[in-house]
Write an enzyme that holds these catalytic residues in place. Structure first.
Site, PDB file in Angstrom:
ATOM      1  N   SER A 113      52.853 -57.204 -71.575  1.00 32.41           N
ATOM      2  CA  SER A 113      51.860 -56.164 -71.846  1.00 32.41           C
ATOM      3  C   SER A 113      50.754 -56.610 -72.789  1.00 32.41           C
ATOM      4  O   SER A 113      50.056 -57.565 -72.502  1.00 32.41           O
ATOM      5  CB  SER A 113      52.579 -54.930 -72.394  1.00 32.41           C
ATOM      6  OG  SER A 113      51.671 -53.884 -72.498  1.00 32.41           O
ATOM      7  N   HIS A 114      50.649 -55.927 -73.930  1.00 26.46           N
ATOM      8  CA  HIS A 114      49.559 -56.179 -74.868  1.00 26.46           C
ATOM      9  C   HIS A 114      49.853 -57.366 -75.782  1.00 26.46           C
ATOM     10  O   HIS A 114      49.024 -57.695 -76.628  1.00 26.46           O
ATOM     11  CB  HIS A 114      49.354 -54.926 -75.721  1.00 26.46           C
ATOM     12  CG  HIS A 114      50.626 -54.504 -76.398  1.00 26.46           C
ATOM     13  ND1 HIS A 114      51.660 -53.947 -75.698  1.00 26.46           N
ATOM     14  CD2 HIS A 114      51.042 -54.601 -77.676  1.00 26.46           C
ATOM     15  CE1 HIS A 114      52.663 -53.712 -76.518  1.00 26.46           C
ATOM     16  NE2 HIS A 114      52.320 -54.096 -77.727  1.00 26.46           N
ATOM     17  N   LYS A 126      60.289 -56.692 -66.416  1.00 24.01           N
ATOM     18  CA  LYS A 126      60.908 -55.363 -66.366  1.00 24.01           C
ATOM     19  C   LYS A 126      61.112 -54.950 -64.916  1.00 24.01           C
ATOM     20  O   LYS A 126      60.459 -55.479 -64.007  1.00 24.01           O
ATOM     21  CB  LYS A 126      60.059 -54.335 -67.108  1.00 24.01           C
ATOM     22  CG  LYS A 126      58.708 -54.066 -66.493  1.00 24.01           C
ATOM     23  CD  LYS A 126      58.023 -52.922 -67.217  1.00 24.01           C
ATOM     24  CE  LYS A 126      56.626 -52.686 -66.682  1.00 24.01           C
ATOM     25  NZ  LYS A 126      56.024 -51.458 -67.182  1.00 24.01           N
ATOM     26  N   ASP A 277      44.544 -53.650 -71.357  1.00 23.98           N
ATOM     27  CA  ASP A 277      45.433 -54.630 -71.988  1.00 23.98           C
ATOM     28  C   ASP A 277      45.899 -55.703 -71.005  1.00 23.98           C
ATOM     29  O   ASP A 277      45.401 -55.793 -69.884  1.00 23.98           O
ATOM     30  CB  ASP A 277      46.640 -53.925 -72.620  1.00 23.98           C
ATOM     31  CG  ASP A 277      47.584 -53.360 -71.573  1.00 23.98           C
ATOM     32  OD1 ASP A 277      47.106 -53.021 -70.475  1.00 23.98           O
ATOM     33  OD2 ASP A 277      48.798 -53.264 -71.839  1.00 23.98           O
ATOM     34  N   ASP A 279      48.471 -56.160 -69.013  1.00 24.78           N
ATOM     35  CA  ASP A 279      48.933 -55.789 -67.669  1.00 24.78           C
ATOM     36  C   ASP A 279      48.227 -54.563 -67.103  1.00 24.78           C
ATOM     37  O   ASP A 279      48.633 -54.035 -66.056  1.00 24.78           O
ATOM     38  CB  ASP A 279      50.448 -55.591 -67.656  1.00 24.78           C
ATOM     39  CG  ASP A 279      50.912 -54.462 -68.558  1.00 24.78           C
ATOM     40  OD1 ASP A 279      50.230 -54.190 -69.557  1.00 24.78           O
ATOM     41  OD2 ASP A 279      51.955 -53.857 -68.271  1.00 24.78           O
ATOM     42  N   ASP A 281      47.851 -51.372 -68.140  1.00 23.65           N
ATOM     43  CA  ASP A 281      48.291 -49.974 -68.217  1.00 23.65           C
ATOM     44  C   ASP A 281      47.741 -49.241 -69.434  1.00 23.65           C
ATOM     45  O   ASP A 281      47.770 -48.019 -69.494  1.00 23.65           O
ATOM     46  CB  ASP A 281      49.819 -49.848 -68.115  1.00 23.65           C
ATOM     47  CG  ASP A 281      50.568 -50.664 -69.149  1.00 23.65           C
ATOM     48  OD1 ASP A 281      49.911 -51.299 -69.997  1.00 23.65           O
ATOM     49  OD2 ASP A 281      51.816 -50.654 -69.101  1.00 23.65           O
ATOM     50  N   ARG A 282      47.233 -49.984 -70.422  1.00 22.79           N
ATOM     51  CA  ARG A 282      46.665 -49.320 -71.606  1.00 22.79           C
ATOM     52  C   ARG A 282      45.154 -49.195 -71.476  1.00 22.79           C
ATOM     53  O   ARG A 282      44.528 -49.939 -70.721  1.00 22.79           O
ATOM     54  CB  ARG A 282      46.965 -50.123 -72.870  1.00 22.79           C
ATOM     55  CG  ARG A 282      48.422 -50.193 -73.193  1.00 22.79           C
ATOM     56  CD  ARG A 282      48.649 -50.908 -74.501  1.00 22.79           C
ATOM     57  NE  ARG A 282      50.067 -50.873 -74.833  1.00 22.79           N
ATOM     58  CZ  ARG A 282      50.562 -50.923 -76.061  1.00 22.79           C
ATOM     59  NH1 ARG A 282      49.749 -51.037 -77.081  1.00 22.79           N
ATOM     60  NH2 ARG A 282      51.855 -50.880 -76.271  1.00 22.79           N
ATOM     61  N   THR A 344      59.144 -42.264 -77.431  1.00 28.62           N
ATOM     62  CA  THR A 344      58.218 -43.339 -77.075  1.00 28.62           C
ATOM     63  C   THR A 344      58.774 -44.131 -75.897  1.00 28.62           C
ATOM     64  O   THR A 344      59.944 -44.502 -75.891  1.00 28.62           O
ATOM     65  CB  THR A 344      58.026 -44.264 -78.287  1.00 28.62           C
ATOM     66  OG1 THR A 344      57.360 -43.530 -79.306  1.00 28.62           O
ATOM     67  CG2 THR A 344      57.208 -45.495 -77.919  1.00 28.62           C
ATOM     68  N   GLU A 363      50.270 -41.225 -74.519  1.00 29.14           N
ATOM     69  CA  GLU A 363      50.896 -41.713 -75.742  1.00 29.14           C
ATOM     70  C   GLU A 363      49.828 -42.200 -76.701  1.00 29.14           C
ATOM     71  O   GLU A 363      48.757 -42.661 -76.279  1.00 29.14           O
ATOM     72  CB  GLU A 363      51.822 -42.883 -75.435  1.00 29.14           C
ATOM     73  CG  GLU A 363      52.991 -42.536 -74.565  1.00 29.14           C
ATOM     74  CD  GLU A 363      53.923 -43.725 -74.449  1.00 29.14           C
ATOM     75  OE1 GLU A 363      54.921 -43.754 -75.173  1.00 29.14           O
ATOM     76  OE2 GLU A 363      53.628 -44.629 -73.660  1.00 29.14           O
ATOM     77  N   SER A 365      49.904 -44.850 -78.164  1.00 29.99           N
ATOM     78  CA  SER A 365      49.796 -46.303 -78.042  1.00 29.99           C
ATOM     79  C   SER A 365      48.838 -46.702 -76.917  1.00 29.99           C
ATOM     80  O   SER A 365      49.096 -47.650 -76.188  1.00 29.99           O
ATOM     81  CB  SER A 365      51.175 -46.911 -77.817  1.00 29.99           C
ATOM     82  OG  SER A 365      51.812 -46.300 -76.704  1.00 29.99           O
ATOM     83  N   LYS A 376      51.608 -45.690 -67.046  1.00 24.86           N
ATOM     84  CA  LYS A 376      50.291 -45.378 -67.584  1.00 24.86           C
ATOM     85  C   LYS A 376      49.286 -46.294 -66.898  1.00 24.86           C
ATOM     86  O   LYS A 376      49.657 -47.317 -66.341  1.00 24.86           O
ATOM     87  CB  LYS A 376      50.267 -45.532 -69.096  1.00 24.86           C
ATOM     88  CG  LYS A 376      50.721 -46.875 -69.645  1.00 24.86           C
ATOM     89  CD  LYS A 376      50.870 -46.744 -71.141  1.00 24.86           C
ATOM     90  CE  LYS A 376      51.168 -48.068 -71.810  1.00 24.86           C
ATOM     91  NZ  LYS A 376      52.604 -48.416 -71.753  1.00 24.86           N
TER      92      LYS A 376
HETATM   93  C1  G16 Z   1      55.209 -49.871 -74.070  1.00 24.37           C
HETATM   94  C2  G16 Z   1      55.731 -48.587 -73.509  1.00 24.37           C
HETATM   95  C3  G16 Z   1      55.035 -47.429 -74.147  1.00 24.37           C
HETATM   96  C4  G16 Z   1      55.159 -47.503 -75.659  1.00 24.37           C
HETATM   97  C5  G16 Z   1      54.639 -48.828 -76.135  1.00 24.37           C
HETATM   98  C6  G16 Z   1      54.858 -49.045 -77.613  1.00 24.37           C
HETATM   99  O1  G16 Z   1      53.888 -50.035 -73.698  1.00 24.37           O
HETATM  100  O2  G16 Z   1      55.549 -48.521 -72.122  1.00 24.37           O
HETATM  101  O3  G16 Z   1      55.598 -46.257 -73.656  1.00 24.37           O
HETATM  102  O4  G16 Z   1      54.455 -46.464 -76.255  1.00 24.37           O
HETATM  103  O5  G16 Z   1      55.312 -49.873 -75.469  1.00 24.37           O
HETATM  104  O6  G16 Z   1      56.205 -49.093 -77.857  1.00 24.37           O
HETATM  105  P1  G16 Z   1      56.751 -49.529 -79.267  1.00 24.37           P
HETATM  106  O7  G16 Z   1      56.164 -48.563 -80.252  1.00 24.37           O
HETATM  107  O8  G16 Z   1      58.244 -49.421 -79.138  1.00 24.37           O
HETATM  108  O9  G16 Z   1      56.265 -50.927 -79.546  1.00 24.37           O
HETATM  109  P2  G16 Z   1      53.377 -51.409 -73.115  1.00 24.37           P
HETATM  110  O10 G16 Z   1      51.915 -51.195 -72.857  1.00 24.37           O
HETATM  111  O11 G16 Z   1      53.667 -52.419 -74.176  1.00 24.37           O
HETATM  112  O12 G16 Z   1      54.185 -51.638 -71.895  1.00 24.37           O
END
Ligand code: G16
Length: 541
Positions: A113-114, A126, A277, A279, A281-282, A344, A363, A365, A376
């Protein structure tokens, strides 16, 4: 070419976090590491024999090698077919869409992801279920259990599949279909948003800057924003996915998307700025001199989604993660629709979406999405904003001012303290949990504690419970802070402190100023400095 069964042994620490298994890339590249986890994933979903899967990832370092391993393991485990993105690329929302639209049994998404990418940075994997959404905890727990007992995995000994050209081939008895990663997703977006209206707005002079951060959304954004919506070439910057994201940290927030922020806060800024981000989704949305917090973005979308053709019928309900601000709750109340609060992790929205209880989720985030997929979706959120601007004729700052005037402003901020020694972070959380019973009614600075608890979620659809999802301390009057440890980091622990306070009169303060008393109260209660030696956060969003 033959099917091999390789003897292995359990490897410590293969527990999926908030969103799959994320580790340093070199760990994934270690002997049997990826293979063990992939076999455990397949076993955890009851095997893949006769099933059809989608595979793809965000293009980061090791994405292509891991895809070849997954293809050979899927074939050896008896999968009927794998649909892979060309060059092993698929954004997370596009993968979710393919899983759903091609009626497959699920998919494997390769991404951290990010988190930064590269041989010395992060990799991740995943599994998403047949609904297109992340595997729920019951399934990830089954996968983790398998990692602890695995003794062998199955893999075809074969040469690499050519992933560079669309078309169909076979690997053993398994069909492999290579598809354009962008086309189906672009088609879906055109069913949801008013492309002609957005195009007219752009032709009328609205300049856009989309920062893809050298990650997966470049090809999607170029196809949509430049080719279909007619924004000039160059509106999409950092638009080529690179294995190390060109050294960028592809996390669309004001800290990491600082080039975009500088442009949007400067003179002669574009009408609309956005970033996504690793991948895809953000998302982050910015107007000229106007940063939109993710919680506010969710609320504005909830209030205006009916302006987009795909949502003209209105929303069934909305959902937000617990640490996300209550801005969207106020909109839901005004609209007379349900508002759900979940832990979360996007996986917790899946049941609510599948059950038809909610249309829109979000969210803090930087994640927003709807029932069009089960993830997302960064580009979706950006198109939603452009559609709202085009339909309302309002700029980003005007939309925000109008929103706050109607609903009040939930001042909000998240402070991240990164790479804390895990033992220290655990001690902090244990002490905080231990103090909850004595906190009620205490006076902390100008605040009186109304409630203090460790959030536990009861899923209204399947009745499952998820405990210890974050400590929340709510003050009389509604201001609050929330503390939890991130489930997506790969180095030590990241402590997240979420801060919120409603103001119905003053809308133009700096959030850090507006929240100063909540921040001070939070530090007094949590003792961040005492436990960790830290006084200032590493990232503020
Ligand atoms: C993932 C989850 C999100 C979550 C985020 C932050 O996002 O899919 O639902 O809000 O991580 O999680 P944490 O606070 O546990 O680091 P992504 O974009 O990283 O896949």
């Amino acid at each position: 070419m033959s099917k091999l069964t390789i003897t292995t042994a359990p490897i410590e620490g293969q527990k999926p976090g908030t969103s799959g298994l994320r580790k340093k890339t070199r760990i994934f590249m270690g002997p049997h590491y990826l293979e063990n986890f992939v076999q455990a994933m397949f076993d955890g979903i009851g095997g893949v024999a006769g099933k059809t899967l989608v595979v793809g990832g965000d293009g980061r370092y090791f994405n292509d090698r891991a895809t070849q391993v997954i293809l050979r393991m899927a074939a050896a485990n008896g999968a009927a077919k794998v649909i892979a993105g060309q060059n092993a690329l698929l954004s997370t929302p596009a993968a979710s869409h393919l899983i759903r639209s091609m009626k497959t049994d699920g998919g494997v998404i390769l991404s951290a992801s990010h988190n930064p990418g590269g041989i010395d940075e992060d990799f991740g994997i995943k599994f998403n279920m047949s609904n297109g959404g992340p595997a729920p905890e019951s399934v990830t727990n089954a996968m983790f259990a398998r990692t602890k007992e695995i003794m062998a995995y199955h893999i075809w000994e074969a040469t690499d599949v050519d992933l560079s050209t669309s078309g169909t081939s076979t690997l053993g008895e398994m069909l492999v279909e290579i598809v354009d990663p962008v086309a189906a997703y672009v088609d879906l977006m055109q069913t949801l948003f008013d492309f002609p209206a957005i195009k007219a707005m752009i032709q009328g002079g609205a300049r856009i800057r989309f920062d893809a951060m050298n990650a997966i959304t470049g090809p999607y954004a170029k196809a949509i924003i430049e080719d279909l919506l007619g924004a000039p070439t160059g509106s999409v910057v950092h638009g080529t996915p690179l294995p190390d994201f060109g050294g960028m940290h592809p996390d669309p927030n004001p800290t990491w998307a600082h080039e975009l922020m500088a442009e949007m806060m400067g003179a002669n800024a574009p009408a609309f700025g956005a970033a996504s981000d690793g991948d895809g989704d953000r998302n982050m949305v910015v107007g000229p001199s106007c940063y939109v917090s993710p919680s506010d973005s969710l609320a504005v979308i909830a209030a205006n989604a009916h302006l987009a053709p795909g949502y003209a019928q209105g929303l069934k309900g909305v959902a937000r993660s617990m640490p996300t601000s209550a801005a969207v709750d106020r909109v839901a109340e005004a609209l007379g629709i349900a508002c759900y609060e979940t832990p979360t992790g996007w996986k917790f929205f899946g049941n609510l979406l599948d059950d038809g209880r909610v249309t829109l989720c979000g969210e803090e985030s930087f994640g927003t999405g709807s029932d069009h997929v089960r993830e997302k979706d960064g580009v979706w959120a950006i198109l939603m904003w452009l559609n709202i601007m085009a339909a309302s004729g309002k700029s980003v700052p005007d939309l925000m001012q109008a929103h706050w005037a109607k609903f009040g402003r939930n001042y909000y901020s998240r402070h991240d303290f990164e790479a804390i020694e895990s033992a220290k972070a655990d001690a902090l959380m244990a002490a905080l949990r231990g103090s909850l019973d004595t906190l009620a009614a205490q006076q902390i600075g100008p605040f009186t504690v109304a409630t203090a608890d460790d959030y536990s979620y009861l899923d209204p659809v399947d009745g499952s419970t998820s405990a210890q999802q974050g400590v929340r301390v709510v003050f009389e009057g509604g201001a609050r802070f929330v503390v939890r440890l991130s489930g997506t980091g790969t180095s030590g622990a990241t402590l997240r402190l979420y801060l919120e306070k409603l103001d119905t009169a003053n809308f133009d303060q700096d959030p850090q100023t507006a929240l100063a008393d909540v921040i001070a109260a939070a530090h007094e209660v949590i003792g961040i400095e005492t436990f960790t030696g830290r006084t200032t956060p590493d990232v503020v969003t």
